[in-house]
Scaffold this motif. Sequence first.
Motif, PDB file in Angstrom:
ATOM      1  N   ALA A 283      67.937  85.291  95.663  1.00 50.27           N
ATOM      2  CA  ALA A 283      69.402  85.403  95.713  1.00 50.27           C
ATOM      3  C   ALA A 283      69.930  84.964  97.079  1.00 50.27           C
ATOM      4  CB  ALA A 283      69.824  86.841  95.409  1.00 50.27           C
TER       5      ALA A 283
ATOM      6  N   HIS B 177      69.683  93.171  91.450  1.00 53.03           N
ATOM      7  CA  HIS B 177      69.235  91.819  91.132  1.00 53.03           C
ATOM      8  C   HIS B 177      68.334  91.779  89.909  1.00 53.03           C
ATOM      9  CE1 HIS B 177      70.197  91.479  95.518  1.00 53.03           C
ATOM     10  NE2 HIS B 177      70.816  90.424  95.060  1.00 53.03           N
TER      11      HIS B 177
ATOM     12  N   TYR C 103      68.188  83.759  88.797  1.00 55.69           N
ATOM     13  CA  TYR C 103      68.439  83.505  90.216  1.00 55.69           C
ATOM     14  C   TYR C 103      67.894  82.152  90.657  1.00 55.69           C
ATOM     15  CZ  TYR C 103      70.466  88.054  90.977  1.00 55.69           C
ATOM     16  OH  TYR C 103      71.320  89.133  90.941  1.00 55.69           O
TER      17      TYR C 103
END
Length: 844
Positions: A363, A406, A420
């Motif tokens: 990320a 995430h 991602y």
Amino acid sequence: DLEKEQLKTLKKVVKHFENGIPLKDLEQVIKILNLCSEKMKQRETFSEPLCELIKLFGLPFQKKKSSDEVNYSTKVSKCIAQLGYLMRVPSSQVRIQICKCVINFYKMELPGKLLSGYQPTNASYKIQMAELGGLAETLVLSLTLVENQLTEKLWVLKALQHLSSSGANCRLMMKAQAASRLCLYLNCADPSGQLVFRSSHILWNLLENASKEEVVNQLSSLECVHALKEVFVDALHGFRHCDRQLRNDLLVIATLLAENPAVPMIESGFTKLLIVLATFNEVKIPSPLVEGLKLTYSYEDFEMKKLLFNIIGVLSKNPSAAQLLSENDVMPALLYYVKPNQKPGFYDWSAAQYEELQLHAIAVLAAVAPVLIDKYLSCQANTLLLVFLEWCIGQDPFFGQGNSFHGTGGRGNKLAQMRYSLRVLRIVASLYDDSVNLNLCDQGAISQLLDILRYAAKKSKEKEDAILLEIQADTLFILSVLCENDLHRKEVFSYEGIGILIPLLKMDPKELCSGLGHSYLLFSALDCVWSCVIGCYIAEDHFLEKQGIFRLLDLLALKEKNLCNIILGILVEFCGNPKTTLHINTWRGEKAQTAASLLIQLWRQEELELGVRRDQYGRVVDMKSPIAGSFQRQQKVIPVPASCPSFAIMEISENMRAKLYSLFCKLGFENLPGLSAEDFVTLAIIRRYIDFKVGEVWSEIHAELKEEFRPIMSDEDALERISKVSEDIGKAVNTVQTQLIESQLHQEIQEENQIYRKIRATRKQREMINKSWENFLTRTSNYEALKKAKKLQEKAIDASRPKVKTQTGAVHSTDIEGLHTTIGPGRLVTVESTPRQFIQGPLA
């Protein structure tokens, strides 16, 4: 003797109020406190009774009535404020007692014996009065008085810790520059370590309860940043659990400071320290900044690792930090995590912790990659990401933990990793850097991205999910960027991509408002049609064969404002292919609606929103400005340079009419199927759109000239003639529309007459049936009427028979004797035999 008497009196006062001070006496007690503080300047003996009196303020105040709290609120708040002013008394004992008293506001222990006729005030009453009196601000200012007295300073900080739990007190503290004052005290000598912990706790409360921007502004001086850095380094090498917690707290504060580019983080060396800390475990480059530092893989160290990754992402937004990020190998450190999860853990991290760090690193890579694009290419990041994506859609067993922000949606699968990784490629592709995109295509990215798109579409059929929709949308965007303006790449896409793309255009209108991301996916699919299909005849023909134009027109029929403009643009571009018009004319919507009818409806809807003047039949009303909207009519004449487009030109790009006109130019204005009279009236306007627009531009030119110049006679005549021509076109269109309306009205009248004739014939038939029925009833109920009818019947029968009889055989009577009815006979008949002499043929 007077001093002794005063001390005795003070003891009596303390004894009298030992169970709490009544609200009505509070003002008098404060006066006594102030007198004692004045006496202390001469005599130290007043110190002890002053402390005893201050201690009374730690007890609950006493009230007689419930309304006393409100009635005495102003006086009480001023009295509590006086406690803060007593910090000026140069006595350590008094200052500490004031701080203890303030802390007792939050403990609220009841006295052993209650006053007769009184009740203690509410537990939160003193806290509210302290906020009203501004006690917190006074205590922050008093830090200057105790700057060199560690014990007193710690007590003040302890009191401020309690006070900073409310937003009102935090705002008061910020007025006194509490954040910068506390930060500068962080490095003061303190063997106990309480100073740092208490100060950091207050800073946290200020960040949570006051304006975050104001706190950051107060901490943005170079001195404050240096102080934070030194305290952080000390905590970094601490081994206690509390040291690690303090280190992480300071790291969060540093992150907030790093968000403001004006804070001198780079100048203080704090930025470089944080970058080195974030990468020292992955790149293994020795640095004196982290010499001797070891991670214990405890929960606090895990949190620190995530915070360091986060601060890398924050620093990537600051252009000044780009050089430091490049020099300290941030890119290789982040790419270290772009690899399949083969081991259950990483060093001493658990599998769940490693997965969380991996996702966080990817990320952050999305934020860092655009800043360090050269480093991104030199580290072969595209190759690593494509290999990683291949693992994501592969069959290798992997059970994602799905922990953390995430990891959302990634439990038991690799969707989080795919999401991602694609986000990194999307952001890098959006730079439109030829070297990056060429590198991606050379690695076979188009084919691989189509595999991902197919995989996500299949998964989405099983269970629709926002993450799967995002994956598909990002993949489509990357393909759009790669294939745009490159014919060969469009051909490569068309072989498999169009078959995957078409189903994405078949979307339920209800899904567009579901909030999962269907609208984002649909816009990405339309963008992909524009970038990956249009301009390549092979791709266009394949798209037409798969009935792609029908899907686009189905979407257009939804009449969604934000979709229509894009779809119309795509259709206009597609009409460059001669096969497209046949597909458009073949399409049929609900109730057999044709494409031409749909386009005309969109035109009318657009004109309605623009406020164009039309009469009840849709005819042109304003001959001088036939297509001008209400906003355009209200605009005043503003002379603009020749390089700047006028309002009439700007208006073309702000609505759909130009695209609709372009489509009709491709489809033609004749022999359009499925149009009503109203459609033909509107079509007459569409047909002359470009003429009307030219007239508007000339009208603007004329108006601008009149504003600044006086045209010569010949120019004025030319402008007048042009204006007259434009007006004549409007009148001609109005005439055509009137003829169409009259023709339609005439046709409607004819149809109405025809229907009326049918109704009249039906009514006459019904009357005849009724009359016949009445005659029948009359014959059955009236014998005379029956006989009369019978005679008429016989007479009619005789009249129907031929007059000349040429009979050669036997004659049989057709009358039935004794029959008194006027209707046909029943099923029973009597057959007479024919005499033998008259029989001929085989019967003989």
